[in-house]
Design a protein around this motif. Sequence first.
Motif, short mmCIF file in Angstrom:
data_model
loop_
_atom_site.label_atom_id
_atom_site.label_comp_id
_atom_site.label_asym_id
_atom_site.label_seq_id
_atom_site.Cartn_x
_atom_site.Cartn_y
_atom_site.Cartn_z
N GLY A 79 75.96 80.46 -10.61
CA GLY A 79 76.31 81.76 -11.17
C GLY A 79 75.19 82.34 -12.00
N SER A 80 74.54 81.48 -12.80
CA SER A 80 73.41 81.94 -13.61
C SER A 80 72.24 82.38 -12.75
CB SER A 80 72.96 80.82 -14.55
OG SER A 80 73.93 80.58 -15.52
N ALA A 81 71.96 81.62 -11.69
CA ALA A 81 70.86 81.98 -10.79
C ALA A 81 71.13 83.31 -10.08
CB ALA A 81 70.62 80.87 -9.78
N ILE A 82 72.36 83.48 -9.61
CA ILE A 82 72.71 84.72 -8.91
C ILE A 82 72.70 85.91 -9.87
CG2 ILE A 82 74.60 85.94 -7.75
CD1 ILE A 82 75.28 83.23 -6.41
N LEU A 83 73.26 85.72 -11.06
CA LEU A 83 73.31 86.80 -12.04
C LEU A 83 71.90 87.23 -12.44
CD1 LEU A 83 75.28 88.54 -13.68
CD2 LEU A 83 75.15 86.83 -15.48
N MET A 84 71.02 86.26 -12.70
CA MET A 84 69.66 86.61 -13.08
C MET A 84 68.89 87.19 -11.90
SD MET A 84 67.45 86.58 -15.61
CE MET A 84 67.80 85.31 -16.79
N GLY A 85 69.09 86.62 -10.72
CA GLY A 85 68.36 87.07 -9.53
C GLY A 85 68.72 88.47 -9.08
N THR A 86 69.87 88.96 -9.46
CA THR A 86 70.28 90.31 -9.06
C THR A 86 70.19 91.31 -10.21
OG1 THR A 86 72.60 89.78 -9.54
CG2 THR A 86 71.84 89.45 -7.27
N THR A 87 69.48 90.94 -11.25
CA THR A 87 69.37 91.80 -12.43
C THR A 87 68.19 92.75 -12.30
OG1 THR A 87 70.34 90.11 -13.83
CG2 THR A 87 69.05 91.78 -14.92
N HIS A 88 68.49 94.02 -12.34
CA HIS A 88 67.45 95.05 -12.41
C HIS A 88 68.09 96.33 -12.94
CE1 HIS A 88 68.95 97.18 -8.86
NE2 HIS A 88 69.17 95.98 -8.35
N GLU A 89 67.27 97.12 -13.59
CA GLU A 89 67.73 98.40 -14.12
C GLU A 89 66.58 99.39 -14.07
OE1 GLU A 89 70.07 100.26 -18.00
OE2 GLU A 89 69.52 98.16 -17.98
N THR A 90 66.89 100.62 -13.72
CA THR A 90 65.89 101.68 -13.62
C THR A 90 66.28 102.81 -14.56
OG1 THR A 90 65.51 101.11 -11.31
CG2 THR A 90 64.71 103.25 -12.05
#
Length: 187
Positions: A42-53
Motif C-alpha cells: 500500500g505504501s509503495a502504490i500510494l507513493m508511486g502514484t503521487t503527483h500534483e500539478t
Amino acid sequence: MKSGQAEIMETSKGIQKSGLMSRRIAILEFILRIVAFFNTIGSAILMGTTHETLPFFTQFIRFQAEYNDLPALSFFVVANAVVSGYLILSLTLAFVHIVKSKTQSTRVLLIVLDVVMLGLLTAGASSAAAIVYLAHNGNNKTNWFAICQQFNSFCERISGSLIGSFIAVVLLILLILLSAIALSRRH
C-alpha cells in the motif's frame, strides 16, 4: 512404577503445551506477515502514484511535484516493493511453521531474512522521512522552502505512505521477536 508413568504423562503434556504455543506463535506470525505485506504494498502504490500539478501565471506554465523527482522517494518505493515481494514469498515458510512445528532451520532463515528486510525498509522509510520533513518545514539556512503549502495533496499522500511503511517496520520487529521466542522455546 506409577511415579515413572506420572512423570512421562507430565512430560508429554508439557510437550503438547509447547507444541500448541508454537503453533499459536506461527499463526500470529502468518497474520503479521499478511498485515505487513498490505502495509508495504500500500505504501509503495500510494507513493508511486503521487503527483500534483499547479498552474503558474498561465495554464501553459505549470509546477509539478512527483515522487520520482526525488531519489529518496524512488528508493522508498523500491524498498517497499522488494519487502512486500519478500513478505508474500515468506508466507509459504510461515505456513510450513503452522503445519510443522519442528522446523528450526527455516525459522533461523526467516529471522536472518527478516532482519535484512527490516534494514532495507528502515533505510527507505528514513530517507523518505527526511524528504517529507523538508517538504513540510523547509530549511531556512539553505533557502529550501516548504512546498506543502502549495502542494497539499502531494504532501498528504507521501505522509500517509510513510506512516504505512513505519507500521510495517514495527511489524517486522515483532516478527523477528516472535521467531526468536519460538526458537528459544525449543531449547
